[in-house]
Design an enzyme around this catalytic site. Sequence first.
Site, PDB file in Angstrom:
ATOM      1  N   TYR A 180       0.847  -1.198   0.000  1.00 46.58           N
ATOM      2  CA  TYR A 180       0.000   0.000   0.000  1.00 46.58           C
ATOM      3  C   TYR A 180       0.880   1.244   0.000  1.00 46.58           C
ATOM      4  O   TYR A 180       2.057   1.207   0.375  1.00 46.58           O
ATOM      5  CB  TYR A 180      -0.933   0.022   1.217  1.00 46.58           C
ATOM      6  CG  TYR A 180      -0.224   0.227   2.540  1.00 46.58           C
ATOM      7  CD1 TYR A 180      -0.012   1.502   3.054  1.00 46.58           C
ATOM      8  CD2 TYR A 180       0.237  -0.860   3.281  1.00 46.58           C
ATOM      9  CE1 TYR A 180       0.635   1.693   4.267  1.00 46.58           C
ATOM     10  CE2 TYR A 180       0.883  -0.682   4.494  1.00 46.58           C
ATOM     11  CZ  TYR A 180       1.085   0.597   4.983  1.00 46.58           C
ATOM     12  OH  TYR A 180       1.742   0.790   6.176  1.00 46.58           O
ATOM     13  N   CYS A 181       0.309   2.360  -0.446  1.00 46.86           N
ATOM     14  CA  CYS A 181       0.972   3.658  -0.388  1.00 46.86           C
ATOM     15  C   CYS A 181      -0.110   4.725  -0.299  1.00 46.86           C
ATOM     16  O   CYS A 181      -1.275   4.405  -0.064  1.00 46.86           O
ATOM     17  CB  CYS A 181       1.897   3.866  -1.587  1.00 46.86           C
ATOM     18  SG  CYS A 181       1.062   3.772  -3.191  1.00 46.86           S
ATOM     19  N   THR A 182       0.232   5.979  -0.487  1.00 49.03           N
ATOM     20  CA  THR A 182      -0.729   7.065  -0.273  1.00 49.03           C
ATOM     21  C   THR A 182      -1.917   6.997  -1.223  1.00 49.03           C
ATOM     22  O   THR A 182      -3.072   6.944  -0.802  1.00 49.03           O
ATOM     23  CB  THR A 182      -0.033   8.431  -0.417  1.00 49.03           C
ATOM     24  OG1 THR A 182       1.103   8.468   0.435  1.00 49.03           O
ATOM     25  CG2 THR A 182      -0.990   9.561  -0.055  1.00 49.03           C
ATOM     26  N   GLY A 184      -1.708   4.983  -4.374  1.00 47.94           N
ATOM     27  CA  GLY A 184      -1.658   3.794  -5.217  1.00 47.94           C
ATOM     28  C   GLY A 184      -0.537   3.748  -6.232  1.00 47.94           C
ATOM     29  O   GLY A 184      -0.126   2.665  -6.666  1.00 47.94           O
ATOM     30  N   ILE A 209      -4.139   4.540   0.646  1.00 50.46           N
ATOM     31  CA  ILE A 209      -4.689   4.866   1.958  1.00 50.46           C
ATOM     32  C   ILE A 209      -5.804   5.903   1.833  1.00 50.46           C
ATOM     33  O   ILE A 209      -6.799   5.873   2.560  1.00 50.46           O
ATOM     34  CB  ILE A 209      -3.589   5.416   2.891  1.00 50.46           C
ATOM     35  CG1 ILE A 209      -2.406   4.452   2.963  1.00 50.46           C
ATOM     36  CG2 ILE A 209      -4.135   5.672   4.292  1.00 50.46           C
ATOM     37  CD1 ILE A 209      -1.144   5.077   3.536  1.00 50.46           C
TER      38      ILE A 209
END
Length: 313
Positions: A180-182, A184, A209
């Site tokens: 996951y990241c901020t 995508g 997220i």
Amino acid sequence: MSSNDYRVLLYYKYTDLPDYEEYCTNHLEFCKSLGLKGRIIVSHEGINGTVSGTVEQVEEYMEYVRSDKRFADIHFKIDEHEGHAFKKMHCRVKPELVNWSIENDDIDPKSFGGKHLKPKEFNELLKDDDTIVIDGRNEYEYRIGHFRNAIQPAVNHSREFPEWVAENADQWKDKKVLTYCTGGIRCEKLTGILKKNGVEDVYQLEGGITTYGKDPEVKGELFDGKMYVFDERIAVPVNQVEEKVIAQCEHCGKPEDRMINCSNPVCNRQYVCCRECEESHHAACTAECKEHPENRWDVERKKQIDKYDKVNG
């Protein structure tokens, strides 16, 4: 104008863009004509950006972007904000949408990478004890907020991920791996890097997220702390079920999730600092920075405190 009259957009799209230099020039001109502010990266791979503006401005911008058939299906993540979230408008040409610095890069997110998971699917796999969860962001982002039990990669920049994955991939080859990241975009190639290193069962959180925190079913569950964002908001809440502070003030050690820039412009490091220590340490991350001849505490003190309090309440 009320807070509801402004929006912050976060978006990206991997697509072949051979005319990227001309596209960038025209794009910047259009954004400035609208009055938008933000940061956009354009490359032969596509576009990656975040901008702020009034409702009317961002609506016209989204229509403009989608009018190009290459970006017709681009997804915009939208946040409300009080005023602009950026000071200026930049649109720059870069070799990559995310700086992985991979030699002979043959990872194409359009055809090679992990499976996308909706927030509910991701949430369900998070609760499986056999699942490996890898945070695809940098150390300072992880520090103030991350998914529970997520692995913190030993990296400070995206370009360090390929080496870190190569060194650790063997232990995950028989596991289900979530990334996951901020928003995508970093997972689009991170999952490909994992697969290139023999990790086959790889997934990514679709929309990152940002989308997970707004999902009406999961409501940000199992994300502890706040999400770091690359604009003047600095950190925003995610978990609507259970609010939890996981970071500590670097000066006094008490629980805190507000981040400020060091008042020494030569340093300018973002670090976690409570309001009391910001005053007593003059917003400097070290004693050396506090005494530095270029320290801008007297100039920046009130502006930084007011900005953070205005955004975070």
